[in-house]
Design an enzyme around this catalytic site. Structure first.
Site, PDB file in Angstrom:
ATOM      1  N   SER A   1       8.952   5.345  -2.743  1.00  0.00           N
ATOM      2  CA  SER A   1       7.785   5.676  -3.554  1.00  0.00           C
ATOM      3  C   SER A   1       7.509   4.615  -4.608  1.00  0.00           C
ATOM      4  CB  SER A   1       7.989   7.040  -4.236  1.00  0.00           C
ATOM      5  OG  SER A   1       9.173   7.028  -5.011  1.00  0.00           O
TER       6      SER A   1
ATOM      7  N   HIS B   1       4.907   6.464   2.569  1.00  0.00           N
ATOM      8  CA  HIS B   1       5.243   7.338   1.440  1.00  0.00           C
ATOM      9  C   HIS B   1       4.666   8.728   1.682  1.00  0.00           C
ATOM     10  CE1 HIS B   1       4.699   8.307  -3.120  1.00  0.00           C
ATOM     11  NE2 HIS B   1       5.748   8.925  -2.605  1.00  0.00           N
TER      12      HIS B   1
ATOM     13  N   GLU C   1       0.905   7.805   2.233  1.00  0.00           N
ATOM     14  CA  GLU C   1       0.459   6.539   1.652  1.00  0.00           C
ATOM     15  C   GLU C   1       1.151   5.420   2.429  1.00  0.00           C
ATOM     16  OE1 GLU C   1      -0.099   4.749  -2.858  1.00  0.00           O
ATOM     17  OE2 GLU C   1       1.654   5.998  -2.439  1.00  0.00           O
TER      18      GLU C   1
ATOM     19  N   ASN D   1       2.074   6.642  -7.413  1.00  0.00           N
ATOM     20  CA  ASN D   1       2.969   6.679  -8.568  1.00  0.00           C
ATOM     21  C   ASN D   1       2.545   5.748  -9.693  1.00  0.00           C
ATOM     22  OD1 ASN D   1       4.756   8.721  -7.850  1.00  0.00           O
ATOM     23  ND2 ASN D   1       5.855   7.368  -6.464  1.00  0.00           N
TER      24      ASN D   1
END
Length: 339
Positions: A176, A197, A209, A247
């Site tokens: 991540s 991800h 992702e 993130n």
């Protein structure tokens, strides 16, 4: 509430002047199409580009890895080999798959035959077991989902290369925050490494992702997007930058909420209630941090702070304190809330 979350050629031609001939514009377009960042080749015309994915390896049988194994077996209907180093993790994962399938049957989302087939498609094995690793040369696609530590992930890559993972197989990582380019640097075929991800909980959240490293080629990207579709996931692509998209946006939001708690701006309950009801999100930032794991949040904030060098990514001292105290959130029954 537990669900976590113009054409460049034309532009340059216009800048060169409206007097450019059609031939010159065409030549410019050809030159632009020929340019690619280092290591990114066009999709190969080899048989590997169209080879179907029949066997998938998932490394790491925690919450994320188990969820990935479930959606690969259920939706893509592939044979899944799930690996972990710890026997207790393998046992918990196997039990979770059985319990999850039983709940799906009870809810009417699966029938008994589908449930049985799902469990049969997932084969568990230890990373320390040579018999289990004998399946590696038959894997078409591997998804690594171990802890968010660079050396741990590199060790997994080494194990699979030494066990005979085919050069044409895709090696995906569920990281991540860690650079895909950095992870791929120690792999024999860095063009086969890519980021996938998944969002937690994997069987529920619709997004993956997809992150392309500097050396990731077109064929690997195409096969990965195809795999997402087979697993009935929507995909969004991102360049290989710290935190990617999700993130890079989410973690500073959570971190700022922790600063608010630390500075006694409001209680944890009021901070979460304000964001939940005021911005129409299903879960407040502090409850979400507990659900993700405070140690994971801290690791990602440290990556953002180190790699981007901006003080706005400095982890809240209170977050550091909680992690050092072993209060990691839901998985330890205590974080910003008690479970």
């Amino acid at each position: 509430q537990r669900h976590s979350l113009g054409d460049e050629g034309e532009l340059l031609a216009m800048q060169a002047g409206m007097a450019c001939s059609q031939k010159l514009v065409g030549s410019l377009g050809d030159a632009l199409r020929m340019f690619r960042p280092y290591g990114r080749g066009a999709a190969s015309s080899s048989a590997a580009s169209s080879r179907p994915v029949k066997r998938v390896g998932v490394v790491g049988c925690g919450q994320m890895g188990t969820g990935i194994a479930i959606v690969a077996a259920r939706h893509a209907e592939v044979e899944v080999f799930a690996f972990d180093k710890f026997p207790a993790s393998l046992e918990r994962s196997s039990k979770f798959v059985g319990d999850w399938a039983a709940k799906e049957v009870k809810k009417g989302r699966m029938n008994e035959t589908d449930s049985s087939n799902l469990e049969k498609r997932i084969i568990f094995g230890s990373l320390d077991d040579s018999t289990a690793l004998a399946s590696v040369p038959s894997l078409d696609f591997v998804i690594e989902a171990v802890s968010e530590e660079l050396e741990v992930k590199r060790n997994v890559f080494d194990i699979f290369q030494e066990a005979g993972l085919p050069e044409e197989s895709v090696l995906a990582t569920n990281t991540s925050s860690i650079s895909i380019t950095k992870l791929a640097a120690h792999v024999k075929r860095p063009e086969r490494v890519i980021g996938m991800h998944f969002m937690n909980p994997v069987p529920v959240m619709p997004l993956v992702e997809v992150i392309r490293g500097l050396r990731t080629d077109d064929e690997t990207l195409a096969r990965t997007l195809s795999m997402c579709t087979a697993m009935k996931k929507q995909h969004a692509t991102s360049e290989d930058r710290p935190g990617f998209v999700s993130n890079r946006v989410l973690m500073p939001y959570i971190n700022e909420a922790i600063f608010c708690l630390q500075d006694a701006v409001a209680t944890a309950e009021d901070i979460d209630r304000t964001l939940r009801l005021g911005t129409n999100v299903p879960m407040g930032p502090l409850a979400l941090a507990d659900f993700i794991g405070l140690d994971t949040c801290l690791n990602i904030m440290r990556v953002l702070h180190r790699d981007l060098g901006d003080s706005k990514y400095r982890p809240a001292p209170l977050l550091v304190n909680y992690v050092e105290a072993g209060l990691l959130g839901k998985k330890t029954k205590h974080g910003f809330y008690t479970y």
